[in-house]
Design a protein around this motif. Sequence first.
Motif, mmCIF file in Angstrom:
data_model
loop_
_atom_site.group_PDB
_atom_site.id
_atom_site.type_symbol
_atom_site.label_atom_id
_atom_site.label_comp_id
_atom_site.label_asym_id
_atom_site.label_seq_id
_atom_site.Cartn_x
_atom_site.Cartn_y
_atom_site.Cartn_z
ATOM 1 N N VAL A 27 -45.895 -81.274 9.925
ATOM 2 C CA VAL A 27 -45.300 -82.275 9.056
ATOM 3 C C VAL A 27 -46.045 -82.349 7.727
ATOM 4 O O VAL A 27 -47.242 -82.070 7.655
ATOM 5 C CB VAL A 27 -45.297 -83.660 9.757
ATOM 6 N N ASP A 28 -45.335 -82.696 6.665
ATOM 7 C CA ASP A 28 -45.935 -82.862 5.346
ATOM 8 C C ASP A 28 -46.924 -84.028 5.388
ATOM 9 O O ASP A 28 -46.537 -85.184 5.526
ATOM 10 C CB ASP A 28 -44.820 -83.133 4.321
ATOM 11 N N ARG A 29 -48.225 -83.721 5.239
ATOM 12 C CA ARG A 29 -49.257 -84.749 5.393
ATOM 13 C C ARG A 29 -49.182 -85.817 4.312
ATOM 14 O O ARG A 29 -49.685 -86.926 4.506
ATOM 15 C CB ARG A 29 -50.650 -84.107 5.370
ATOM 16 N N SER A 30 -48.571 -85.514 3.185
ATOM 17 C CA SER A 30 -48.469 -86.520 2.134
ATOM 18 C C SER A 30 -47.516 -87.641 2.509
ATOM 19 O O SER A 30 -47.498 -88.689 1.854
ATOM 20 C CB SER A 30 -48.008 -85.879 0.820
ATOM 21 N N ARG A 31 -46.745 -87.446 3.584
ATOM 22 C CA ARG A 31 -45.805 -88.473 4.024
ATOM 23 C C ARG A 31 -46.408 -89.366 5.099
ATOM 24 O O ARG A 31 -45.768 -90.297 5.569
ATOM 25 C CB ARG A 31 -44.516 -87.829 4.541
ATOM 26 N N LEU A 32 -47.659 -89.071 5.483
ATOM 27 C CA LEU A 32 -48.317 -89.829 6.550
ATOM 28 C C LEU A 32 -49.502 -90.619 6.011
ATOM 29 O O LEU A 32 -50.191 -90.184 5.085
ATOM 30 C CB LEU A 32 -48.830 -88.897 7.653
ATOM 31 N N GLY A 33 -49.744 -91.765 6.627
ATOM 32 C CA GLY A 33 -50.974 -92.507 6.433
ATOM 33 C C GLY A 33 -51.593 -92.726 7.793
ATOM 34 O O GLY A 33 -50.903 -93.167 8.722
ATOM 35 N N VAL A 34 -52.883 -92.399 7.938
ATOM 36 C CA VAL A 34 -53.539 -92.487 9.248
ATOM 37 C C VAL A 34 -54.872 -93.209 9.100
ATOM 38 O O VAL A 34 -55.735 -92.777 8.334
ATOM 39 C CB VAL A 34 -53.776 -91.089 9.862
ATOM 40 N N LEU A 35 -55.019 -94.316 9.814
ATOM 41 C CA LEU A 35 -56.290 -95.042 9.850
ATOM 42 C C LEU A 35 -56.891 -94.896 11.239
ATOM 43 O O LEU A 35 -56.430 -95.526 12.194
ATOM 44 C CB LEU A 35 -56.089 -96.525 9.527
ATOM 45 N N ASP A 91 -48.493 -93.819 -0.497
ATOM 46 C CA ASP A 91 -47.219 -94.489 -0.212
ATOM 47 C C ASP A 91 -46.489 -93.795 0.948
ATOM 48 O O ASP A 91 -45.390 -93.269 0.802
ATOM 49 C CB ASP A 91 -46.338 -94.486 -1.457
ATOM 50 N N PRO A 92 -47.101 -93.796 2.150
ATOM 51 C CA PRO A 92 -46.588 -92.981 3.262
ATOM 52 C C PRO A 92 -45.256 -93.486 3.821
ATOM 53 O O PRO A 92 -44.946 -94.677 3.738
ATOM 54 C CB PRO A 92 -47.690 -93.102 4.321
ATOM 55 N N ASP A 93 -44.493 -92.550 4.378
ATOM 56 C CA ASP A 93 -43.257 -92.898 5.084
ATOM 57 C C ASP A 93 -43.558 -93.370 6.504
ATOM 58 O O ASP A 93 -42.819 -94.187 7.067
ATOM 59 C CB ASP A 93 -42.321 -91.682 5.154
ATOM 60 N N VAL A 94 -44.621 -92.817 7.091
ATOM 61 C CA VAL A 94 -45.032 -93.175 8.453
ATOM 62 C C VAL A 94 -46.514 -93.516 8.421
ATOM 63 O O VAL A 94 -47.329 -92.761 7.878
ATOM 64 C CB VAL A 94 -44.777 -92.029 9.455
ATOM 65 N N LEU A 95 -46.855 -94.655 9.010
ATOM 66 C CA LEU A 95 -48.220 -95.169 8.959
ATOM 67 C C LEU A 95 -48.739 -95.390 10.369
ATOM 68 O O LEU A 95 -48.110 -96.076 11.172
ATOM 69 C CB LEU A 95 -48.233 -96.483 8.182
ATOM 70 N N PHE A 96 -49.899 -94.783 10.678
ATOM 71 C CA PHE A 96 -50.566 -94.970 11.959
ATOM 72 C C PHE A 96 -51.837 -95.777 11.732
ATOM 73 O O PHE A 96 -52.699 -95.372 10.949
ATOM 74 C CB PHE A 96 -50.931 -93.624 12.595
ATOM 75 N N LEU A 97 -51.966 -96.900 12.416
ATOM 76 C CA LEU A 97 -53.105 -97.785 12.254
ATOM 77 C C LEU A 97 -53.732 -98.051 13.621
ATOM 78 O O LEU A 97 -53.130 -98.706 14.467
ATOM 79 C CB LEU A 97 -52.669 -99.108 11.622
ATOM 80 N N ASP A 98 -54.932 -97.536 13.829
ATOM 81 C CA ASP A 98 -55.624 -97.704 15.112
ATOM 82 C C ASP A 98 -56.560 -98.907 14.992
ATOM 83 O O ASP A 98 -57.620 -98.825 14.366
ATOM 84 C CB ASP A 98 -56.403 -96.440 15.459
ATOM 85 N N GLU A 99 -56.136 -100.047 15.557
ATOM 86 C CA GLU A 99 -56.865 -101.315 15.492
ATOM 87 C C GLU A 99 -57.225 -101.674 14.042
ATOM 88 O O GLU A 99 -58.398 -101.765 13.684
ATOM 89 C CB GLU A 99 -58.114 -101.269 16.381
ATOM 90 N N PRO A 100 -56.212 -101.896 13.213
ATOM 91 C CA PRO A 100 -56.447 -102.062 11.773
ATOM 92 C C PRO A 100 -57.227 -103.302 11.387
ATOM 93 O O PRO A 100 -57.902 -103.304 10.353
ATOM 94 C CB PRO A 100 -55.032 -102.113 11.189
#
Length: 328
Positions: free
Chosen positions: A73-81, A147-156
């Motif tokens: 997947v295009d990593r620029s479309r993801l946000g991962v914390l 400005d991600p399309d999909v955001l993953f937040l692990d215990e934000p």
Amino acid sequence: MEAEAVVEARALEKSYGETVALSGASLAVEAGEVFALIGPNGAGKTTLVRALTGTTAPDSGQARIMGDSPTAVDRSRLGVLPQDFSPPDRLSAHELLAYYAGLYDDARNPNDVLADVGLADTGETWYEDLSGGQQRRVCVGATLVNDPDVLFLDEPTTGIDPAGRRTVWRLIENLAASGTTVVLTTHDMAEAERLADRVGLLAGGSVIARGTPEALVRDHGGASRLTIETAADPDAFADLEYPVSRPERGRGRTPDSAVVVRDIDPAAIATVVDYLEARNFEYTGLTWSEPNLEDVYLELADQTELERTDSVDDAADHSDLAQAGETA
């Protein structure tokens, strides 16, 4: 027609040696949805997020993001914390966000991101001089610069004070309202109830229940409860028309001396008060509560842990019997 999942896990399996982290974990998250993963420590939440984001390869099963494998997947479309995220200490909050923004062709202004996470006035403060909660908010901001399309937040919101937590909550709500798909893990049931369109309870490496918070509470939360602070024994309430028992351990804060009247409507509380006074029962307080997501969590997680313990005990019993047979 059912909407196509933006984030999907199909029967993911992952083990580290003899430790099973994921055991057939499956979920599907639609566009613009906030999906909260809850579960006890060691349930597999972080491993599942890593498998979905391509930082951990599952032993079997399939993960997909926007129709592609996590590694394609295009990593620029993801946000991962990640749960553990430690950026350089000797950079200011603004410099950190500017650094991460520089990794993308079309990034957001770091000042705007700082304002989003409630840190507009601390941009020039070194990261190491920020409080733990402020550091976590900077980390949340770092996932938003593209400005991600999909955001993953692990215990934000771990370590963030109540006011800062509400800032992050409003930010997530606004992101979802604008179409961002959010997958988050949390131990905060209030956070899951407020933010999530749907919740998945992970236990033993599998998603054992999923649904809206309201549906999960309705199906698994149990009955409403009236807690009476009294030294009277539950047997003394034998002729009350509602079931009475001692409080269950782990179900919130309850006094040392209390009984719980279950499945009671608020309108019937006066009946219980009349009952207490007619029998001269001394009591120091009454608290009525409806079931919530924490009750669901405790009910299902406890049940899964009990089944796991029984399974381990059964295996040990069989092993003991086999050894006894060999030595007979």
